[in-house]
Design a protein around this motif. Structure first.
Motif, PDB file in Angstrom:
ATOM      1  N   HIS A  93      22.107  10.003  -8.057  1.00  0.00           N
ATOM      2  CA  HIS A  93      21.678   9.106  -7.436  1.00  0.00           C
ATOM      3  C   HIS A  93      23.192   8.011  -6.865  1.00  0.00           C
ATOM      4  O   HIS A  93      23.442   7.769  -7.941  1.00  0.00           O
ATOM      5  N   PRO A  94      23.120   8.120  -5.584  1.00  0.00           N
ATOM      6  CA  PRO A  94      24.542   7.163  -5.341  1.00  0.00           C
ATOM      7  C   PRO A  94      24.362   5.542  -5.677  1.00  0.00           C
ATOM      8  O   PRO A  94      25.700   5.373  -6.606  1.00  0.00           O
ATOM      9  N   TYR A  95      23.252   4.785  -5.750  1.00  0.00           N
ATOM     10  CA  TYR A  95      23.159   3.561  -6.869  1.00  0.00           C
ATOM     11  C   TYR A  95      23.624   3.928  -8.032  1.00  0.00           C
ATOM     12  O   TYR A  95      23.769   2.804  -8.811  1.00  0.00           O
ATOM     13  N   THR A  96      22.912   4.665  -8.771  1.00  0.00           N
ATOM     14  CA  THR A  96      23.839   5.090 -10.208  1.00  0.00           C
ATOM     15  C   THR A  96      24.709   5.139 -10.188  1.00  0.00           C
ATOM     16  O   THR A  96      25.613   4.456 -11.528  1.00  0.00           O
ATOM     17  N   GLN A  97      25.426   6.028  -9.695  1.00  0.00           N
ATOM     18  CA  GLN A  97      26.856   6.090  -9.992  1.00  0.00           C
ATOM     19  C   GLN A  97      27.639   5.325  -9.362  1.00  0.00           C
ATOM     20  O   GLN A  97      28.736   4.548 -10.091  1.00  0.00           O
ATOM     21  N   ALA A  98      27.301   3.386  -8.654  1.00  0.00           N
ATOM     22  CA  ALA A  98      27.928   2.795  -8.881  1.00  0.00           C
ATOM     23  C   ALA A  98      27.337   1.320  -9.770  1.00  0.00           C
ATOM     24  O   ALA A  98      28.915   1.156  -9.846  1.00  0.00           O
ATOM     25  N   LEU A  99      26.679   1.692 -10.639  1.00  0.00           N
ATOM     26  CA  LEU A  99      26.267   1.215 -11.540  1.00  0.00           C
ATOM     27  C   LEU A  99      27.556   1.775 -12.961  1.00  0.00           C
ATOM     28  O   LEU A  99      27.879   0.432 -13.380  1.00  0.00           O
ATOM     29  N   TRP A 155      27.477   4.782   1.329  1.00  0.00           N
ATOM     30  CA  TRP A 155      28.157   5.340   1.603  1.00  0.00           C
ATOM     31  C   TRP A 155      27.592   7.148   2.133  1.00  0.00           C
ATOM     32  O   TRP A 155      28.301   7.090   3.209  1.00  0.00           O
ATOM     33  N   LYS A 156      26.516   7.057   1.682  1.00  0.00           N
ATOM     34  CA  LYS A 156      25.517   8.499   2.146  1.00  0.00           C
ATOM     35  C   LYS A 156      24.968   8.611   3.200  1.00  0.00           C
ATOM     36  O   LYS A 156      24.641   9.420   3.716  1.00  0.00           O
ATOM     37  N   ALA A 157      24.554   7.328   3.391  1.00  0.00           N
ATOM     38  CA  ALA A 157      23.316   6.939   4.556  1.00  0.00           C
ATOM     39  C   ALA A 157      23.976   7.687   6.029  1.00  0.00           C
ATOM     40  O   ALA A 157      24.886   8.012   6.862  1.00  0.00           O
ATOM     41  N   ARG A 158      22.463   8.449   6.225  1.00  0.00           N
ATOM     42  CA  ARG A 158      22.682   9.372   7.508  1.00  0.00           C
ATOM     43  C   ARG A 158      20.988   8.772   8.432  1.00  0.00           C
ATOM     44  O   ARG A 158      20.329   7.267   7.805  1.00  0.00           O
ATOM     45  N   HIS A 185      18.378  11.802  -0.394  1.00  0.00           N
ATOM     46  CA  HIS A 185      17.864  13.263   0.312  1.00  0.00           C
ATOM     47  C   HIS A 185      19.106  13.334   0.249  1.00  0.00           C
ATOM     48  O   HIS A 185      19.480  15.508   0.664  1.00  0.00           O
ATOM     49  N   PHE A 186      20.244  13.055  -0.279  1.00  0.00           N
ATOM     50  CA  PHE A 186      21.594  13.599  -0.098  1.00  0.00           C
ATOM     51  C   PHE A 186      22.005  13.563  -1.678  1.00  0.00           C
ATOM     52  O   PHE A 186      23.175  13.663  -1.992  1.00  0.00           O
ATOM     53  N   ALA A 187      21.648  13.895  -2.662  1.00  0.00           N
ATOM     54  CA  ALA A 187      21.701  13.723  -3.959  1.00  0.00           C
ATOM     55  C   ALA A 187      23.038  14.692  -4.679  1.00  0.00           C
ATOM     56  O   ALA A 187      22.581  15.833  -3.570  1.00  0.00           O
ATOM     57  N   GLU A 188      23.848  14.092  -5.151  1.00  0.00           N
ATOM     58  CA  GLU A 188      24.614  15.250  -5.476  1.00  0.00           C
ATOM     59  C   GLU A 188      25.563  14.872  -6.732  1.00  0.00           C
ATOM     60  O   GLU A 188      25.514  14.112  -7.566  1.00  0.00           O
ATOM     61  N   GLU A 189      25.846  15.665  -7.542  1.00  0.00           N
ATOM     62  CA  GLU A 189      26.351  14.998  -9.673  1.00  0.00           C
ATOM     63  C   GLU A 189      27.864  14.785  -9.217  1.00  0.00           C
ATOM     64  O   GLU A 189      28.777  15.284  -8.501  1.00  0.00           O
ATOM     65  N   LYS A 190      27.861  13.803  -9.375  1.00  0.00           N
ATOM     66  CA  LYS A 190      29.472  13.098  -9.806  1.00  0.00           C
ATOM     67  C   LYS A 190      29.063  12.580 -11.675  1.00  0.00           C
ATOM     68  O   LYS A 190      28.962  11.295 -11.494  1.00  0.00           O
TER      69      LYS A 190
END
Length: 349
Positions: free
Chosen positions: A251-257, A298-301, A331-336
């Motif tokens: 999830h982008p929020y987890t990645q940002a944290l 940053w992934k928002a569509r 909706h656009f989850a990807e591993e990072k």
């Protein structure tokens, strides 16, 4: 898997906003908790992390029945506890105790340590005979690493770490099965934090406790938690084991944290990607449509504004068995991989 000792489903807590003095009219609501689901197994530690104001502490108060939920279900050993009252509620509260965030304000300054730790026995006299309570209090002081001779001292005579140990001893007095720890080390120095975390781990093994551990410090949560739930604006947006969340966030929020976690190695700090979120955290009185994180993502569509993402294994990982195949509401989850594995360390202690 064993039956969960605690099951939370669709938990909601809204605080109404009213206008007027004599004739109050509701004009809106603060959606502090807005649909939280999780389970807790016996002997497990579930960590809840997120920014201030995301609803973590409200969840803690709801679990301990200090507040009534607006909607949703909390089941302890299969029994619905949100509608209990009287003796039935009193019996459940004995098994779900809380350790509060601030050791300076959670202890009554007019009471001695012995009276503070022994007060649960006054409320639940069946837990200890009156003539045996003083001995039990001294035993509890010893269990949390304090001198039993301190029983007649007052809270102002102790340091912050010692006061939090007193709060833990009070939480243990009735031999609960679940302890809800609401940021129990956030007000303490780093060296004292490690001592208290190590104490909680030892007590969990000794008393077969289950923890709901709430914090905003991700390194501390990784050290103590078996599973982690990441909260944003009243909901859990990603959940999984500590390895899944920290080494394989989707999830982008987890990645940002995680990108904000301090890294002690200067070389690794220079080469890692730093994710800077733009915009303000939305008000809990005016939740964005669709995905509530979309206004900072940053992934928002367009889809993110129209559809609420379900907390489930993302479609891209449903046919795999790797660590990225865990629940994530995107909706656009990807591993990072945000923080290099070798730089995690073991947290406190």
């Amino acid at each position: 898997m064993a039956e969960p000792i605690l099951e939370v489903s669709g938990l909601v807590k809204h605080y109404p906003l009213t206008r007027g003095i004599l004739f109050k009219k509701q004009t809106g609501a603060v959606k502090a908790v807005d649909g939280v689901d999780f389970t807790l197994a016996k002997g497990e530690t579930l960590g809840l992390v997120g920014e201030s104001g995301c609803g973590k502490s409200t969840v803690a108060r709801l679990l301990c029945n200090l507040e009534r939920p607006t909607a949703g279900s909390i089941r302890f050993k299969g029994e619905e506890i949100t509608r209990l009252s009287g003796r039935a509620l009193k019996a459940v509260r004995r098994n779900i105790q809380m350790v509060f965030q601030d050791p300076y304000t959670s202890l009554n300054p007019r009471m001695t340590v012995g009276d503070i730790i022994g007060e649960p026995f006054e409320i639940h006299p069946e837990a200890a005979p009156r003539g045996d309570r003083r001995r039990r209090v001294r035993e509890l002081l010893d269990v949390v690493g304090l001198d039993p001779e301190y029983v007649n001292r007052y809270p102002h005579q102790f340091s912050g770490g010692q006061r939090q140990r007193i709060g833990i001893a009070r939480g243990l007095a009735l031999r609960p099965e679940i302890i809800v720890a609401d940021e129990p080390v956030s007000a303490l120095d780093v060296s004292v934090q490690a001592q208290v975390i190590n104490l909680l781990e030892r007590l969990q093994a000794e008393f077969d406790l289950s923890y709901v551990f709430i914090a905003h410090d991700l390194s501390i949560v990784r050290h103590i938690a078996d599973r982690v739930g990441v909260m944003y604006l009243g909901r859990i947006v990603e959940t999984g084991s500590d390895t899944q969340i920290y080494d394989h966030p989707t999830h982008p929020y987890t990645q940002a944290l995680l990108s904000a976690v301090p890294v002690p190695d200067p070389a690794a700090r220079e080469h890692r990607e730093r994710i800077i979120l733009t915009g303000e955290v939305p008000s809990p009185t005016d939740i964005p449509s669709g995905c509530r994180f979309r206004t900072r993502c940053w992934k928002a569509r367009e889809r993110c504004a129209l559809e609420v993402p379900a907390l489930a294994v993302p479609e891209a990982f449903r046919h795999t068995s790797g660590p990225a195949a865990h629940d994530s509401a995107c909706h656009f989850a990807e591993e990072k991989q945000v923080v290099p594995v070798e730089e995690h360390g073991n947290g406190p202690g």
